[in-house]
Design an enzyme around this catalytic site. Structure first.
Site, mmCIF file in Angstrom:
data_model
loop_
_atom_site.group_PDB
_atom_site.id
_atom_site.type_symbol
_atom_site.label_atom_id
_atom_site.label_comp_id
_atom_site.label_asym_id
_atom_site.label_seq_id
_atom_site.Cartn_x
_atom_site.Cartn_y
_atom_site.Cartn_z
ATOM 1 N N ARG A 104 0.871 -1.284 0.020
ATOM 2 C CA ARG A 104 -0.016 0.041 0.146
ATOM 3 C C ARG A 104 0.826 1.173 0.001
ATOM 4 O O ARG A 104 1.613 1.416 0.990
ATOM 5 C CB ARG A 104 -0.859 -0.026 1.196
ATOM 6 C CG ARG A 104 -1.653 1.371 1.395
ATOM 7 C CD ARG A 104 -2.010 1.507 2.870
ATOM 8 N NE ARG A 104 -2.051 2.693 3.016
ATOM 9 C CZ ARG A 104 -1.985 3.350 4.166
ATOM 10 N NH1 ARG A 104 -1.833 2.922 5.508
ATOM 11 N NH2 ARG A 104 -2.143 4.948 4.222
ATOM 12 N N HIS A 148 -2.556 11.034 1.149
ATOM 13 C CA HIS A 148 -1.914 10.511 2.635
ATOM 14 C C HIS A 148 -1.375 11.962 2.883
ATOM 15 O O HIS A 148 -0.058 11.955 3.012
ATOM 16 C CB HIS A 148 -0.890 9.590 2.345
ATOM 17 C CG HIS A 148 -0.863 8.857 3.857
ATOM 18 N ND1 HIS A 148 -0.665 7.453 3.957
ATOM 19 C CD2 HIS A 148 -0.053 9.399 4.867
ATOM 20 C CE1 HIS A 148 -0.347 7.198 5.163
ATOM 21 N NE2 HIS A 148 0.032 8.291 5.944
ATOM 22 N N GLU A 193 -6.393 8.160 7.151
ATOM 23 C CA GLU A 193 -6.578 8.671 8.483
ATOM 24 C C GLU A 193 -7.294 10.307 8.391
ATOM 25 O O GLU A 193 -6.539 11.294 8.844
ATOM 26 C CB GLU A 193 -5.409 8.661 9.196
ATOM 27 C CG GLU A 193 -4.847 7.432 9.480
ATOM 28 C CD GLU A 193 -3.581 7.309 10.603
ATOM 29 O OE1 GLU A 193 -3.376 8.560 10.859
ATOM 30 O OE2 GLU A 193 -3.408 6.312 10.875
ATOM 31 N N ASN A 316 -6.122 1.441 10.316
ATOM 32 C CA ASN A 316 -5.080 1.936 10.984
ATOM 33 C C ASN A 316 -5.160 1.988 12.578
ATOM 34 O O ASN A 316 -5.999 2.555 13.072
ATOM 35 C CB ASN A 316 -4.440 3.311 10.546
ATOM 36 C CG ASN A 316 -3.957 3.187 9.156
ATOM 37 O OD1 ASN A 316 -4.298 2.276 8.516
ATOM 38 N ND2 ASN A 316 -3.544 4.374 8.672
ATOM 39 N N TYR A 318 -2.915 1.638 16.383
ATOM 40 C CA TYR A 318 -1.544 1.490 16.829
ATOM 41 C C TYR A 318 -1.630 1.234 18.188
ATOM 42 O O TYR A 318 -0.691 0.675 19.042
ATOM 43 C CB TYR A 318 -0.352 2.934 16.615
ATOM 44 C CG TYR A 318 -0.155 2.928 15.200
ATOM 45 C CD1 TYR A 318 1.233 2.211 14.896
ATOM 46 C CD2 TYR A 318 -0.844 3.452 14.342
ATOM 47 C CE1 TYR A 318 1.540 2.533 13.377
ATOM 48 C CE2 TYR A 318 -0.434 3.685 12.919
ATOM 49 C CZ TYR A 318 0.846 3.020 12.622
ATOM 50 O OH TYR A 318 1.211 3.194 11.421
ATOM 51 N N GLU A 375 -2.544 -0.442 8.523
ATOM 52 C CA GLU A 375 -1.338 0.239 9.140
ATOM 53 C C GLU A 375 -1.387 -0.491 10.698
ATOM 54 O O GLU A 375 -2.407 -0.397 11.511
ATOM 55 C CB GLU A 375 -0.963 1.676 9.486
ATOM 56 C CG GLU A 375 -0.810 2.518 8.165
ATOM 57 C CD GLU A 375 -0.540 3.843 8.420
ATOM 58 O OE1 GLU A 375 -0.168 4.199 9.770
ATOM 59 O OE2 GLU A 375 -0.887 4.697 7.487
#
Ligand code: FCB
Length: 480
Positions: A104, A148, A193, A316, A318, A375
Protein backbone atom coordinates in the site's frame (compact mmCIF):
# COMPACT_ATOMS: atom_id res chain seq x y z
CA UNK A 1 0.49 -31.15 20.75
CA UNK A 2 -0.08 -28.21 23.06
CA UNK A 3 -2.32 -25.57 21.47
CA UNK A 4 -1.07 -22.09 22.28
CA UNK A 5 -3.75 -19.42 22.28
CA UNK A 6 -2.71 -16.08 20.83
CA UNK A 7 -3.77 -14.30 24.00
CA UNK A 8 -1.12 -16.30 25.77
CA UNK A 9 1.47 -15.13 23.25
CA UNK A 10 1.18 -11.57 24.49
CA UNK A 11 1.51 -12.67 28.08
CA UNK A 12 4.35 -15.04 27.35
CA UNK A 13 6.59 -12.45 25.73
CA UNK A 14 8.13 -11.37 28.99
CA UNK A 15 8.07 -14.79 30.57
CA UNK A 16 11.66 -15.98 30.51
CA UNK A 17 10.77 -19.52 31.59
CA UNK A 18 8.96 -20.16 28.30
CA UNK A 19 11.41 -20.53 25.45
CA UNK A 20 11.23 -17.94 22.72
CA UNK A 21 11.74 -20.78 20.28
CA UNK A 22 8.43 -22.39 21.10
CA UNK A 23 6.57 -19.09 21.09
CA UNK A 24 7.85 -18.19 17.67
CA UNK A 25 7.00 -21.54 16.15
CA UNK A 26 3.57 -21.46 17.73
CA UNK A 27 2.53 -17.98 16.73
CA UNK A 28 3.83 -18.31 13.20
CA UNK A 29 1.96 -21.55 12.67
CA UNK A 30 -1.04 -20.01 14.40
CA UNK A 31 -1.08 -17.06 12.03
CA UNK A 32 -1.95 -19.05 8.93
CA UNK A 33 -5.46 -20.35 9.00
CA UNK A 34 -7.16 -18.09 6.48
CA UNK A 35 -6.97 -18.81 2.80
CA UNK A 36 -6.68 -15.60 0.81
CA UNK A 37 -5.50 -13.57 3.80
CA UNK A 38 -3.15 -10.84 2.54
CA UNK A 39 0.07 -9.84 4.28
CA UNK A 40 1.46 -6.49 3.22
CA UNK A 41 3.45 -3.39 4.06
CA UNK A 42 2.50 0.29 3.83
CA UNK A 43 4.23 3.59 3.11
CA UNK A 44 3.19 7.05 1.94
CA UNK A 45 4.46 9.41 -0.73
CA UNK A 46 5.73 12.39 1.28
CA UNK A 47 7.31 10.14 3.90
CA UNK A 48 9.55 8.20 1.48
CA UNK A 49 9.74 9.64 -2.04
CA UNK A 50 11.96 12.71 -1.74
CA UNK A 51 12.60 14.33 -5.16
CA UNK A 52 10.23 17.13 -4.21
CA UNK A 53 11.34 19.47 -6.96
CA UNK A 54 11.98 16.91 -9.66
CA UNK A 55 10.26 16.10 -12.94
CA UNK A 56 7.68 18.83 -12.58
CA UNK A 57 6.29 18.03 -9.09
CA UNK A 58 4.55 21.02 -7.53
CA UNK A 59 4.92 21.95 -3.85
CA UNK A 60 2.63 20.38 -1.26
CA UNK A 61 1.37 21.84 2.01
CA UNK A 62 3.93 19.63 3.79
CA UNK A 63 6.84 21.16 1.83
CA UNK A 64 5.72 24.56 3.03
CA UNK A 65 4.90 23.49 6.59
CA UNK A 66 8.30 21.81 7.07
CA UNK A 67 10.01 25.09 6.22
CA UNK A 68 8.22 26.99 9.00
CA UNK A 69 10.52 27.31 11.94
CA UNK A 70 9.90 25.03 14.90
CA UNK A 71 7.36 22.80 13.17
CA UNK A 72 9.43 19.62 12.68
CA UNK A 73 11.97 18.00 15.00
CA UNK A 74 15.52 18.98 14.03
CA UNK A 75 14.16 21.09 11.17
CA UNK A 76 13.80 17.93 9.07
CA UNK A 77 11.93 17.92 5.74
CA UNK A 78 10.77 15.33 3.20
CA UNK A 79 13.05 16.81 0.51
CA UNK A 80 15.10 13.63 0.22
CA UNK A 81 13.40 11.24 2.67
CA UNK A 82 14.27 7.67 1.57
CA UNK A 83 14.92 8.76 -2.00
CA UNK A 84 12.36 6.15 -3.00
CA UNK A 85 11.65 8.11 -6.19
CA UNK A 86 15.02 6.90 -7.47
CA UNK A 87 15.36 3.70 -5.44
CA UNK A 88 11.90 2.19 -5.90
CA UNK A 89 13.31 -0.88 -7.68
CA UNK A 90 15.48 -1.75 -4.70
CA UNK A 91 12.48 -1.18 -2.41
CA UNK A 92 10.24 -3.48 -4.45
CA UNK A 93 12.99 -6.07 -4.41
CA UNK A 94 13.04 -5.81 -0.59
CA UNK A 95 9.28 -6.39 -0.55
CA UNK A 96 9.76 -9.40 -2.77
CA UNK A 97 12.31 -10.82 -0.32
CA UNK A 98 9.89 -10.10 2.48
CA UNK A 99 7.33 -12.24 0.70
CA UNK A 100 4.42 -9.82 0.99
CA UNK A 101 1.46 -10.16 -1.35
CA UNK A 102 0.51 -6.48 -1.32
CA UNK A 103 2.00 -3.02 -1.02
CA UNK A 104 0.00 0.00 0.00
CA UNK A 105 1.46 3.31 -1.13
CA UNK A 106 0.05 6.74 -1.87
CA UNK A 107 0.24 8.92 -4.93
CA UNK A 108 1.50 12.46 -4.36
CA UNK A 109 -1.24 14.62 -5.82
CA UNK A 110 1.23 17.50 -6.52
CA UNK A 111 3.50 15.14 -8.44
CA UNK A 112 0.81 14.18 -10.92
CA UNK A 113 -1.15 17.47 -10.92
CA UNK A 114 1.29 20.18 -9.84
CA UNK A 115 -1.41 22.83 -9.34
CA UNK A 116 -3.91 20.39 -7.90
CA UNK A 117 -6.31 20.91 -10.79
CA UNK A 118 -6.08 21.21 -14.53
CA UNK A 119 -3.12 19.89 -16.39
CA UNK A 120 -1.57 16.54 -15.44
CA UNK A 121 2.19 16.05 -15.21
CA UNK A 122 3.21 13.19 -17.48
CA UNK A 123 6.62 12.70 -15.84
CA UNK A 124 4.99 12.32 -12.43
CA UNK A 125 2.45 9.82 -13.73
CA UNK A 126 5.25 7.88 -15.42
CA UNK A 127 6.95 7.36 -12.04
CA UNK A 128 3.86 5.57 -10.70
CA UNK A 129 3.63 3.55 -13.95
CA UNK A 130 7.15 2.30 -13.32
CA UNK A 131 6.43 1.56 -9.67
CA UNK A 132 3.19 -0.31 -10.42
CA UNK A 133 4.74 -2.33 -13.23
CA UNK A 134 7.69 -3.29 -11.04
CA UNK A 135 5.32 -4.40 -8.27
CA UNK A 136 3.22 -6.49 -10.63
CA UNK A 137 6.31 -8.12 -12.09
CA UNK A 138 7.25 -9.10 -8.52
CA UNK A 139 3.76 -10.51 -7.95
CA UNK A 140 2.89 -7.85 -5.37
CA UNK A 141 -0.56 -6.31 -5.56
CA UNK A 142 -0.54 -2.48 -5.57
CA UNK A 143 -2.98 -0.86 -3.13
CA UNK A 144 -3.18 2.80 -4.07
CA UNK A 145 -4.20 5.48 -1.60
CA UNK A 146 -5.16 8.76 -3.26
CA UNK A 147 -4.46 11.04 -0.34
CA UNK A 148 -1.92 10.64 2.43
CA UNK A 149 -1.87 14.30 3.50
CA UNK A 150 0.26 15.99 0.79
CA UNK A 151 -2.29 18.42 -0.63
CA UNK A 152 -0.94 20.59 -3.47
CA UNK A 153 0.01 23.97 -1.99
CA UNK A 154 -1.82 25.68 -4.87
CA UNK A 155 -5.05 24.30 -3.41
CA UNK A 156 -3.91 25.12 0.11
CA UNK A 157 -3.64 28.73 -1.08
CA UNK A 158 -7.35 28.59 -1.90
CA UNK A 159 -8.28 27.36 1.56
CA UNK A 160 -7.49 23.67 1.07
CA UNK A 161 -10.11 21.45 2.68
CA UNK A 162 -11.90 24.42 4.22
CA UNK A 163 -13.02 25.26 0.67
CA UNK A 164 -15.99 23.18 -0.53
CA UNK A 165 -14.54 23.17 -4.07
CA UNK A 166 -11.72 20.97 -2.81
CA UNK A 167 -14.09 17.98 -2.96
CA UNK A 168 -14.58 18.51 -6.70
CA UNK A 169 -10.84 19.04 -7.28
CA UNK A 170 -10.22 15.78 -5.46
CA UNK A 171 -12.81 13.98 -7.59
CA UNK A 172 -11.07 15.18 -10.78
CA UNK A 173 -7.75 13.97 -9.42
CA UNK A 174 -9.38 10.58 -8.65
CA UNK A 175 -10.61 10.40 -12.25
CA UNK A 176 -7.08 11.01 -13.51
CA UNK A 177 -5.66 8.28 -11.27
CA UNK A 178 -8.41 5.78 -12.11
CA UNK A 179 -8.08 6.30 -15.85
CA UNK A 180 -4.30 6.13 -15.84
CA UNK A 181 -3.72 3.19 -13.49
CA UNK A 182 -7.09 1.38 -13.34
CA UNK A 183 -5.99 -1.15 -15.96
CA UNK A 184 -3.42 -2.49 -13.45
CA UNK A 185 -4.58 -1.29 -10.02
CA UNK A 186 -7.90 -2.41 -8.57
CA UNK A 187 -7.56 -1.56 -4.89
CA UNK A 188 -8.06 2.12 -4.19
CA UNK A 189 -8.43 3.97 -0.91
CA UNK A 190 -9.66 7.56 -0.94
CA UNK A 191 -8.13 9.05 2.23
CA UNK A 192 -5.65 7.96 4.84
CA UNK A 193 -6.70 8.83 8.40
CA UNK A 194 -8.96 11.79 7.67
CA UNK A 195 -9.54 12.40 11.36
CA UNK A 196 -5.81 12.79 12.00
CA UNK A 197 -5.04 15.24 9.22
CA UNK A 198 -8.17 17.33 9.80
CA UNK A 199 -7.91 17.48 13.60
CA UNK A 200 -4.18 18.19 13.73
CA UNK A 201 -4.02 20.22 10.51
CA UNK A 202 -7.00 22.50 11.12
CA UNK A 203 -7.55 22.62 14.85
CA UNK A 204 -5.19 21.06 17.36
CA UNK A 205 -1.93 22.00 15.62
CA UNK A 206 1.04 19.78 14.83
CA UNK A 207 0.37 19.06 11.16
CA UNK A 208 0.10 20.91 7.85
CA UNK A 209 -1.36 23.38 7.11
CA UNK A 210 -1.03 24.41 10.77
CA UNK A 211 -4.42 26.09 11.26
CA UNK A 212 -6.02 26.24 14.70
CA UNK A 213 -9.69 27.04 14.38
CA UNK A 214 -12.85 25.04 15.13
CA UNK A 215 -14.86 26.33 12.14
CA UNK A 216 -12.02 25.38 9.79
CA UNK A 217 -11.98 21.90 11.27
CA UNK A 218 -15.73 21.44 10.80
CA UNK A 219 -15.57 22.63 7.22
CA UNK A 220 -12.59 20.39 6.49
CA UNK A 221 -14.36 17.34 7.95
CA UNK A 222 -17.42 17.86 5.79
CA UNK A 223 -15.50 18.65 2.60
CA UNK A 224 -13.20 15.65 2.98
CA UNK A 225 -16.30 13.48 3.38
CA UNK A 226 -17.76 14.98 0.21
CA UNK A 227 -14.45 14.36 -1.58
CA UNK A 228 -14.55 10.74 -0.45
CA UNK A 229 -18.05 10.16 -1.83
CA UNK A 230 -17.29 11.88 -5.14
CA UNK A 231 -14.02 9.95 -5.63
CA UNK A 232 -15.75 6.64 -4.88
CA UNK A 233 -18.31 7.41 -7.60
CA UNK A 234 -15.61 8.32 -10.12
CA UNK A 235 -13.55 5.19 -9.42
CA UNK A 236 -16.58 2.95 -9.38
CA UNK A 237 -17.61 4.02 -12.87
CA UNK A 238 -14.09 4.54 -14.23
CA UNK A 239 -12.32 1.35 -13.12
CA UNK A 240 -13.63 -2.06 -14.05
CA UNK A 241 -13.46 -4.43 -11.09
CA UNK A 242 -12.47 -1.70 -8.62
CA UNK A 243 -12.34 -2.63 -4.93
CA UNK A 244 -12.77 0.56 -2.93
CA UNK A 245 -12.57 1.86 0.60
CA UNK A 246 -11.17 4.51 2.92
CA UNK A 247 -8.56 4.15 5.66
CA UNK A 248 -9.61 5.16 9.16
CA UNK A 249 -7.56 5.33 12.33
CA UNK A 250 -9.76 3.92 15.06
CA UNK A 251 -8.63 3.78 18.64
CA UNK A 252 -10.54 3.45 21.89
CA UNK A 253 -10.63 6.95 23.49
CA UNK A 254 -10.15 6.53 27.21
CA UNK A 255 -10.38 9.25 29.86
CA UNK A 256 -6.93 9.95 31.32
CA UNK A 257 -8.43 10.18 34.83
CA UNK A 258 -11.72 9.21 36.48
CA UNK A 259 -12.75 12.89 36.68
CA UNK A 260 -16.05 13.83 34.97
CA UNK A 261 -14.41 16.47 32.76
CA UNK A 262 -12.01 13.94 31.31
CA UNK A 263 -14.87 11.54 30.74
CA UNK A 264 -16.72 14.17 28.69
CA UNK A 265 -13.51 15.02 26.82
CA UNK A 266 -13.00 11.34 25.92
CA UNK A 267 -16.56 11.06 24.57
CA UNK A 268 -16.05 14.20 22.53
CA UNK A 269 -12.78 13.04 21.03
CA UNK A 270 -14.36 9.67 20.24
CA UNK A 271 -16.97 11.44 18.09
CA UNK A 272 -14.33 13.35 16.10
CA UNK A 273 -11.63 10.68 16.04
CA UNK A 274 -13.62 7.49 15.50
CA UNK A 275 -16.94 8.67 14.11
CA UNK A 276 -16.65 11.86 12.01
CA UNK A 277 -15.67 9.95 8.86
CA UNK A 278 -16.81 6.31 9.08
CA UNK A 279 -20.30 7.26 10.28
CA UNK A 280 -21.35 9.59 7.45
CA UNK A 281 -19.48 7.51 4.87
CA UNK A 282 -20.95 4.17 5.90
CA UNK A 283 -24.16 5.04 7.75
CA UNK A 284 -25.19 8.32 6.19
CA UNK A 285 -25.12 10.43 9.37
CA UNK A 286 -22.61 12.22 11.59
CA UNK A 287 -22.28 11.15 15.23
CA UNK A 288 -24.96 12.96 17.25
CA UNK A 289 -22.35 15.13 19.02
CA UNK A 290 -21.37 16.61 15.65
CA UNK A 291 -24.71 16.90 13.87
CA UNK A 292 -25.52 20.49 14.87
CA UNK A 293 -21.95 21.63 14.46
CA UNK A 294 -21.70 20.39 10.87
CA UNK A 295 -25.22 21.58 9.95
CA UNK A 296 -24.16 25.07 8.69
CA UNK A 297 -21.97 23.42 6.04
CA UNK A 298 -24.51 20.85 4.84
CA UNK A 299 -26.23 21.31 1.48
CA UNK A 300 -29.32 19.32 0.49
CA UNK A 301 -28.39 15.73 -0.44
CA UNK A 302 -24.88 15.91 1.01
CA UNK A 303 -25.56 12.85 3.15
CA UNK A 304 -26.28 10.83 0.01
CA UNK A 305 -23.24 12.27 -1.79
CA UNK A 306 -21.01 11.12 1.07
CA UNK A 307 -22.49 7.69 1.77
CA UNK A 308 -21.50 5.66 -1.29
CA UNK A 309 -21.13 1.88 -1.29
CA UNK A 310 -17.60 0.70 -0.53
CA UNK A 311 -16.07 -2.77 -0.47
CA UNK A 312 -14.02 -2.80 2.72
CA UNK A 313 -13.00 -0.91 5.83
CA UNK A 314 -9.33 0.10 5.99
CA UNK A 315 -8.14 0.26 9.59
CA UNK A 316 -5.00 1.84 10.99
CA UNK A 317 -4.39 1.06 14.63
CA UNK A 318 -1.40 1.48 16.95
CA UNK A 319 -2.74 2.00 20.46
CA UNK A 320 -5.65 3.40 22.46
CA UNK A 321 -5.60 7.14 23.20
CA UNK A 322 -5.96 8.73 26.63
CA UNK A 323 -7.83 12.00 26.73
CA UNK A 324 -8.11 14.89 29.15
CA UNK A 325 -10.07 18.10 29.24
CA UNK A 326 -8.18 21.27 28.35
CA UNK A 327 -10.08 24.53 28.26
CA UNK A 328 -7.39 26.51 26.41
CA UNK A 329 -7.68 24.33 23.35
CA UNK A 330 -10.34 25.12 20.65
CA UNK A 331 -11.93 21.69 21.12
CA UNK A 332 -11.55 21.67 24.90
CA UNK A 333 -9.57 18.43 24.79
CA UNK A 334 -5.95 17.29 24.82
CA UNK A 335 -4.10 14.01 24.60
CA UNK A 336 -3.14 12.72 28.04
CA UNK A 337 -0.85 9.97 29.32
CA UNK A 338 -1.63 6.30 29.71
CA UNK A 339 -1.61 5.00 33.31
CA UNK A 340 1.99 4.42 34.47
CA UNK A 341 1.71 0.62 34.43
CA UNK A 342 0.89 0.52 30.69
CA UNK A 343 3.99 -0.37 28.61
CA UNK A 344 4.95 2.17 25.96
CA UNK A 345 6.97 2.25 22.77
CA UNK A 346 10.04 4.47 22.39
CA UNK A 347 7.66 7.03 20.88
CA UNK A 348 5.59 6.95 24.07
CA UNK A 349 2.57 5.25 22.51
CA UNK A 350 0.83 2.74 24.80
CA UNK A 351 1.26 -0.94 23.87
CA UNK A 352 -2.08 -2.64 24.45
CA UNK A 353 -2.80 -5.47 22.02
CA UNK A 354 -6.15 -6.10 23.73
CA UNK A 355 -7.34 -2.67 22.54
CA UNK A 356 -6.57 -3.76 18.97
CA UNK A 357 -8.75 -6.87 19.29
CA UNK A 358 -11.47 -4.73 20.88
CA UNK A 359 -11.28 -2.23 18.00
CA UNK A 360 -11.50 -4.94 15.33
CA UNK A 361 -14.57 -6.47 16.96
CA UNK A 362 -16.17 -3.05 17.39
CA UNK A 363 -15.68 -2.12 13.73
CA UNK A 364 -16.97 -5.48 12.61
CA UNK A 365 -20.12 -4.98 14.69
CA UNK A 366 -20.67 -1.34 13.72
CA UNK A 367 -19.99 -1.40 9.98
CA UNK A 368 -20.15 -5.05 8.92
CA UNK A 369 -17.56 -4.81 6.14
CA UNK A 370 -14.45 -6.88 5.44
CA UNK A 371 -11.61 -5.25 7.38
CA UNK A 372 -8.08 -4.74 6.12
CA UNK A 373 -5.58 -3.60 8.73
CA UNK A 374 -3.61 -1.16 6.59
CA UNK A 375 -1.24 0.13 9.26
CA UNK A 376 0.09 -1.37 12.45
CA UNK A 377 3.61 -1.18 13.82
CA UNK A 378 5.83 0.56 16.32
CA UNK A 379 8.70 3.04 16.57
CA UNK A 380 11.88 2.08 18.33
CA UNK A 381 15.28 3.71 18.61
CA UNK A 382 16.95 1.18 16.37
CA UNK A 383 20.68 1.27 15.86
CA UNK A 384 22.91 -0.28 13.29
CA UNK A 385 25.08 -2.71 15.25
CA UNK A 386 28.81 -3.20 14.71
CA UNK A 387 28.07 -6.49 12.95
CA UNK A 388 25.94 -4.61 10.43
CA UNK A 389 22.61 -5.90 11.77
CA UNK A 390 19.71 -4.20 13.52
CA UNK A 391 18.36 -6.13 16.51
CA UNK A 392 14.86 -4.68 16.98
CA UNK A 393 13.42 -7.19 19.40
CA UNK A 394 10.86 -4.69 20.81
CA UNK A 395 9.31 -4.42 17.34
CA UNK A 396 9.13 -8.21 16.98
CA UNK A 397 7.48 -8.44 20.40
CA UNK A 398 4.99 -5.73 19.47
CA UNK A 399 4.11 -7.25 16.10
CA UNK A 400 3.81 -10.74 17.55
CA UNK A 401 1.47 -9.53 20.27
CA UNK A 402 -0.67 -7.45 17.87
CA UNK A 403 -0.90 -10.19 15.24
CA UNK A 404 -1.93 -12.54 18.04
CA UNK A 405 -4.61 -10.06 19.13
CA UNK A 406 -5.87 -9.83 15.55
CA UNK A 407 -6.23 -13.60 15.42
CA UNK A 408 -8.11 -13.46 18.71
CA UNK A 409 -10.54 -11.02 17.11
CA UNK A 410 -10.88 -13.25 14.04
CA UNK A 411 -11.62 -16.23 16.27
CA UNK A 412 -14.32 -14.14 17.88
CA UNK A 413 -15.96 -13.27 14.59
CA UNK A 414 -14.21 -10.19 13.15
CA UNK A 415 -13.97 -10.44 9.37
CA UNK A 416 -10.33 -9.43 8.91
CA UNK A 417 -8.91 -10.14 5.46
CA UNK A 418 -5.44 -8.64 5.56
CA UNK A 419 -2.71 -7.06 7.67
CA UNK A 420 -0.11 -4.48 6.55
CA UNK A 421 2.87 -3.43 8.66
CA UNK A 422 3.71 0.24 8.96
CA UNK A 423 6.24 0.50 7.56
CA UNK A 424 8.50 -1.08 4.98
CA UNK A 425 11.20 1.53 5.57
CA UNK A 426 12.23 3.95 8.28
CA UNK A 427 10.94 7.27 6.97
CA UNK A 428 9.94 10.88 7.62
CA UNK A 429 7.62 10.63 10.62
CA UNK A 430 5.79 13.97 10.24
CA UNK A 431 6.42 16.29 13.22
CA UNK A 432 9.05 13.89 14.59
CA UNK A 433 11.09 14.10 11.38
CA UNK A 434 13.60 11.27 11.14
CA UNK A 435 13.91 10.86 14.92
CA UNK A 436 11.43 7.96 15.02
CA UNK A 437 12.02 4.74 13.10
CA UNK A 438 9.03 2.56 12.15
CA UNK A 439 10.61 0.42 9.41
CA UNK A 440 11.18 -3.28 9.00
CA UNK A 441 14.14 -1.99 7.01
CA UNK A 442 16.67 0.38 8.56
CA UNK A 443 17.56 3.36 6.40
CA UNK A 444 21.02 4.82 6.87
CA UNK A 445 20.00 8.30 5.73
CA UNK A 446 23.47 9.70 4.89
CA UNK A 447 24.15 6.83 2.45
CA UNK A 448 20.54 5.71 1.79
CA UNK A 449 21.71 2.16 2.44
CA UNK A 450 18.82 -0.20 3.33
CA UNK A 451 19.47 -2.82 6.03
CA UNK A 452 16.70 -5.32 6.81
CA UNK A 453 16.17 -5.45 10.59
CA UNK A 454 15.56 -8.61 12.64
CA UNK A 455 11.82 -7.83 12.41
CA UNK A 456 12.07 -8.01 8.61
CA UNK A 457 13.23 -11.62 8.88
CA UNK A 458 10.55 -12.36 11.48
CA UNK A 459 7.82 -10.95 9.22
CA UNK A 460 9.26 -12.82 6.21
CA UNK A 461 8.71 -16.08 8.07
CA UNK A 462 5.18 -15.05 8.96
CA UNK A 463 4.28 -14.34 5.34
CA UNK A 464 5.65 -17.60 3.99
CA UNK A 465 2.91 -19.62 2.35
CA UNK A 466 3.49 -22.93 4.12
CA UNK A 467 2.87 -22.88 7.87
CA UNK A 468 4.67 -26.15 8.49
CA UNK A 469 7.74 -24.99 6.61
CA UNK A 470 7.71 -21.64 8.40
CA UNK A 471 7.38 -23.21 11.79
CA UNK A 472 10.11 -25.73 11.04
CA UNK A 473 12.40 -22.99 9.82
CA UNK A 474 11.66 -20.90 12.88
CA UNK A 475 12.57 -23.86 15.07
CA UNK A 476 15.78 -24.31 13.14
CA UNK A 477 16.79 -20.69 13.27
CA UNK A 478 15.94 -19.77 16.82
CA UNK A 479 17.70 -20.97 19.91
CA UNK A 480 17.67 -19.96 23.52
C1 FCB B 1 -0.14 7.07 11.00
C2 FCB B 1 0.11 7.67 9.63
C3 FCB B 1 1.41 7.21 9.01
C4 FCB B 1 2.53 7.10 10.03
C5 FCB B 1 2.08 6.29 11.22
C6 FCB B 1 3.16 6.09 12.26
O1 FCB B 1 -0.97 7.93 11.73
O2 FCB B 1 -0.92 7.31 8.75
O3 FCB B 1 1.72 8.09 7.97
O4 FCB B 1 2.99 8.32 10.36
O5 FCB B 1 0.98 6.93 11.81
Amino acid sequence: MIKIKPTWVARIIDCKSFTRLRIMAADIARAKPLPGFVWGVSTSSYQIEGAVAEDGRGPSIWDVYCRQSGRIANGDTGDVACDHYHRYREDVSLMHKLGVGAYRFSVAWPRVMPSGQGEANERGLAFYDRLIDTLLAANIEPWLCLYHWDLPQALGDQGGWTNRDCAAWFADYATLIGSRFGDRVKRFATFNEPSVFTLFGYCLGGQAPGISDLASLLRAIHHVNLGHGAAIDRLRTGVTGASLGAIHNCQPCRPATAGPEDLIAAKKLDAYWNGAFPDPQLRGAYPSLLTDLIEPYQHPDDAIRICRPVDWFGLNHYSPVYVRAMKANPLGIAFGDAPPDVPRSDMGWPIEPGAFAQTLLHIHKEYNLPIYVLENGTASHDELGSSGTVADQPRIDYLRAYVGAMFDAIENGADVRGYFVWSLLDNFEWGSGYSQRFGLVYVDYPTQRRIPKASFHWYARLTEPSPMRSAARALDQTSD
